[in-house]
Design an enzyme around this catalytic site. Structure first.
Site, short mmCIF file in Angstrom:
data_model
loop_
_atom_site.label_atom_id
_atom_site.label_comp_id
_atom_site.label_asym_id
_atom_site.label_seq_id
_atom_site.Cartn_x
_atom_site.Cartn_y
_atom_site.Cartn_z
N PRO A 312 0.97 -1.03 0.08
CA PRO A 312 -0.15 0.15 -0.01
C PRO A 312 1.05 1.19 -0.06
CG PRO A 312 0.07 -0.93 2.30
CD PRO A 312 1.04 -2.16 1.39
N ASP A 486 5.61 2.56 2.29
CA ASP A 486 4.86 1.43 2.58
C ASP A 486 4.03 1.73 3.82
OD1 ASP A 486 3.93 -0.97 3.13
OD2 ASP A 486 5.82 -2.06 2.65
N HIS A 487 2.63 1.86 3.88
CA HIS A 487 1.90 2.35 5.03
C HIS A 487 1.92 1.32 5.95
CE1 HIS A 487 -0.33 4.69 7.34
NE2 HIS A 487 -1.20 5.57 6.21
N ARG A 488 2.24 0.13 5.58
CA ARG A 488 2.21 -1.31 6.53
C ARG A 488 3.33 -0.89 7.77
NH1 ARG A 488 3.01 -5.90 2.32
NH2 ARG A 488 4.67 -4.77 1.82
N VAL A 489 4.22 -0.01 7.46
CA VAL A 489 5.51 0.22 8.40
C VAL A 489 5.70 1.66 8.53
CG1 VAL A 489 6.55 -2.22 7.85
CG2 VAL A 489 7.28 -0.25 6.33
#
Lengths: 514, 339
Positions: A312, A486-489
């Site tokens: 994402p 990376d919106h996950r991290v």
């Protein structure tokens, strides 16, 4: 007494499992010096030249052009000219019979039991074998069939249960069926079983059953009764194509122009896509060139497809004033004639400093263990365009390096990247990535993250823009930076904090020099 | 080794197995005598032995316990057979005409075929269902079909379609000894053919094709009566220098894929002859197999020779036209050879 040495597929990097021999640069019989490039091997990541590990003469090529072999597999046999061809044959045969004696062993073990001492653990390995006693019979090589000596010896009166075709093949290629394990009902031996046994014992048995036919069947039957459009019939006559060989996809089940063309293309696949001249209708010419994808292209396609669809991405953009950076650069370059620092080098240093200041961005995403790896030093991957793709050499610990060091390192990496001379540890890993298209005049762009890294920064060109300073419009050299995260991290605020810090370092370069 | 008829080969297999194994029993209509013979324990007459005389003499040797006459109720025959098999016997059911399987299909395909699987291997159904197949007897539409392809589509059933006396004896012996339900299809027109058959007992494993002719130009795959027609064509074309290979799979479940594909790989041209059906039959199954696993060996499209998609006609003339004939096989062979 003779020394026979082997060349093997080297292991370039941890992830390398196999290599494709793309091109031998020397022929059988050629002599070579240690360090000379003897063949090109392509992995999924790189194509590189194999340098000869010793002086010698290539006697036999075992890994043919185009073959894909696992790491450690023997690709060539070397010996000086005093060694007879017969000795070489015996040696090759001893390799295959060594393998055949332990078919149940794992591949790695089979390799280890192969000839004696390994001179050095570095790649490529060299094995030396001394042959004193001549071994039994020669292996039979016949139309790509190579039957190892211990499987030879067809027996007429064998009571063995085998399919009629297996018996025919065994007789033709002199295979002893008693030594083949049958996998069929009541241990019946089939051609497949023979093939498996022969290959397991190091021989060759081509897979004839599943080879596409080379030349399509051509009918010679009378085609006057075949329904066809008048044009199709005329074209077929002109090109000597039998209408029986054509599909009938036209209206009312007739063979049409396209069907005849399809057969023509099938019969003339490579020569040229254009149809022969003198035909009534101007045949459509293909206005493109099909370029096959090489290993690197495929890897790029695969990895970026995965990155763009799985990660994402979100994007943050900031403008930075590089006047201070430019001044400092001119200053250094004019006062120190031995150094030639670029704006890119200075950005590298500024980014490294910002990564240490905001370590939440200096991360990799460990999907497997569901954790974020935050790094202590800034290993910055720099995207470098190379002839048919790109590669990302890493400036390691950029935060600890002096500007001049970064500059020379970067120049060295870029030069070697362009000639395909990077070693895997120089382009695998990295905690952050930058991509600079400023030299092409690109103002701003968004890059795709290179996983497992958490972010990538896209650098635009330096351009003079009208900006407002203290409520006055002035002209300043500006660069637009876009970061893909990376919106996950990495969250929005974290990314923004990083860009703010980077802007601070760029606009006050003394901060990273201090 | 001596010449025996297909009928006697089948009888010998049953006889030998009944002597060898006391759990083997025969169940069917008129299997004791038939043709009106009054056979009782007191008055043992050697009757005809089923409609075809295959079981002739079994009752006098083994008695009423092991040679069991039934009423005209196919569902009872196969139900009893499946039950006997599940409880420890090795019954051989005589269904007479395979066309009658419709009456007892549940017992066969939904019960016997599923025992071993559904009871986790605790139960099994070591039974053989014998029956006649095939047209050419003017027996009309209800007594002339060859429904082996229907059995073959049911997992759990083994399907045997022998073409020669030698195969019939060896495969029936194997069928009786097999622990799964086996459907044994005997062609009406084959009972009187003769061939060399060993006098001792022997078995032929399932899933092993027999090459009745070996050749290099074209492969004909055929079953049962059609093997003989294929052989006839092969022998005729041999005079013209055309070398035909004839493959008889003998069992269609399991099917000898390897035996078929090896032949296809060597010739590259295939004709499949099948009496079962014009659609969804054995020929179509094998054609699909070859198209999937042997496609690159093919030099010409696969040619099928099957009956038309109609019931079997009663009229002898029409029936002969309905059956795949040697002429039609020959035409198909020439077509795939493009000569």
């Amino acid at each position: 007494m003779s020394n026979i040495q082997t060349l093997e597929v080297p292991k370039w990097g941890l992830s390398m499992q196999e290599g494709k021999i793309t091109q031998w640069t020397i022929k059988e019989g050629d002599s070579f010096k240690k360090g000379q490039e003897i063949c090109v091997i392509e992995t999924t990541k790189i194509a590189n030249s194999l340098e000869a590990p010793f002086d010698g003469t290539l006697r036999r090529i075992i890994g043919k052009n185009g073959s894909v072999l696992e790491v450690g597999a023997i690709i060539g046999v070397c010996a000086d000219t005093s060694v007879s061809d017969q000795k070489i044959e015996q040696f090759i045969q001893s390799l295959s019979s060594n393998k055949g004696s332990e078919p149940q062993e794992q591949k790695t073990e089979a390799k280890a039991t192969e000839p004696q001492q390994t001179k050095s653990p570095s790649t490529p390995t060299v094995t030396t074998s001394k042959l004193d006693t001549p071994t039994s019979t020669k292996p039979i090589v016949n139309d790509n069939f190579l039957i190892p000596s211990d499987l030879q010896g067809y027996q007429e009166n064998s009571n063995l249960f085998a399919t009629p075709h297996a018996i025919n093949m065994a007789q033709k290629h002199n295979v002893n069926l008693d030594k083949i394990h049958g996998s069929g009902p009541q241990q019946r031996v089939s051609i497949n079983d023979i093939q498996k046994a022969v290959i397991a014992a190091g021989g060759q048995w081509p897979d004839v059953k599943n080879q596409p036919a080379k030349t399509p069947a051509k009918s010679t039957a009378d085609d006057s009764h075949i329904l066809a459009t008048p044009l199709a019939r005329r074209m077929a006559e002109e090109w000597n194509i039998n209408l029986n060989d054509c599909r009938a996809s036209g209206s009312r089940g007739r063979v049409c122009k396209e069907d005849v063309e399809a057969v023509y293309y099938r019969n003339h696949p490579v020569s040229s896509p254009s149809l022969p001249a003198a035909t009534q209708p101007e045949p459509t010419k293909l206005d493109f060139t099909a370029i096959p994808m090489d290993g690197m292209r495929k890897t790029i396609a695969e990895r970026l497809q995965a990155a763009k669809s799985e990660i994402p991405h979100f994007y943050l953009t900031i403008d930075v004033d590089v006047s201070a950076l430019q001044e400092l650069r001119t200053d250094i370059n004019s006062k120190l004639p031995s150094v030639k620092i670029s704006i890119n080098d200075m950005f590298l240093k500024a980014i490294a400093s910002a990564l240490i200041a905001v370590p939440e961005v200096n991360v990799q995403y460990d999907v497997e263990n569901q954790q974020i790896l935050q790094f202590d030093q800034a290993d910055i991957s720099v995207a470098v365009a190379i002839p048919n793709g790109l590669i990302t050499p890493i400036v390691k610990a950029a935060n600890k390096r002096a500007l001049s060091d970064i500059s020379t390192t970067m120049r060295d990496l870029a030069t070697r990247a362009k000639t395909g001379k990077l070693s895997p540890d120089e382009f695998q890993g990295g905690s952050f990535c930058i991509s600079n298209l400023g030299m092409f005049g690109i103002k701003q762009f968004e890059a795709i993250i290179n996983p497992p890294q958490g972010a990538i920064l896209a650098l635009g060109t330096v351009e003079k823009r009208a900006v407002v300073r203290d409520d006055v419009i002035t002209i300043r050299p500006m660069v637009t930076l876009s970061m893909s995260c990376d919106h996950r991290v990495i969250d929005g605020a974290t990314g923004a904090k990083f860009l703010a810090s980077l802007k601070e370092f760029v606009e006050n370069p003394m901060a990273f020099l201090a | 080794m001596s010449k025996k008829s297909y009928r006697n080969a089948i009888k010998e297999a049953i006889e030998f197995e009944m002597r060898r194994d006391p759990t083997v029993v025969v169940i069917g209509e008129d299997v004791r005598g038939g043709h009106g013979a009054k056979n009782t324990e007191e008055n043992k007459l050697e009757g005809f032995g089923g409609v075809l005389g295959v079981t002739k003499g079994l009752w006098t040797e083994f008695g009423s316990e092991r040679v069991i006459d039934t009423p005209i109720t196919e569902s009872a025959i196969i139900g009893m057979t499946a039950g006997a098999a599940a409880t420890g016997l090795r019954p051989i059911a005589d269904l007479m005409f395979m066309d009658f399987y419709g009456v007892c299909y549940d017992m066969l395909y939904n019960q016997a075929a599923k025992f071993r699987y559904m009871f986790g291997g605790k139960a099994k159904a070591p039974m053989v269902v014998r029956g006649m197949i095939g047209a050419g007897f003017s027996a009309a539409a209800q007594h002339s079909q060859s429904p082996y392809h229907i059995f073959a589509s049911t997992p759990g059933l083994k399907v045997v379609v022998p073409s020669s006396p030698y195969d019939a004896k060896g495969l029936l012996t194997q069928s009786i000894r097999d622990d799964d339900p086996v459907v044994f299809c005997e062609h009406k027109l084959l009972y009187d053919i003769t061939g060399e058959v060993p006098d001792d007992d022997y078995t032929i494993p399932f899933g092993v094709a027999n090459y009745t002719r070996q050749g290099t130009d074209v492969t004909i795959i055929a079953l049962s009566l059609m093997v003989h027609r294929a052989n006839e064509v092969a022998d005729k074309l041999a005079n013209e220098g055309i070398s035909v290979e004839v493959v008889d799979p003998r069992t269609i479940s399991p099917l000898d894929e390897e035996g078929i594909l090896e032949s296809v790989a060597s010739t590259g041209r295939v004709v499949i002859v099948d009496e079962s059906a014009a659609r969804c039959g054995f020929a179509h199954d094998v054609a699909a197999l070859i198209a999937q696993k042997g496609f690159y060996s093919l030099k010409a499209p696969i040619e099928l020779v099957t009956p038309p998609h109609t019931p079997v006609p009663f009229s002898n003339v029409l029936e002969q036209a309905w059956l795949p004939s040697a002429e039609r096989i020959e035409i198909a062979v020439r077509k795939v050879l493009e000569v």
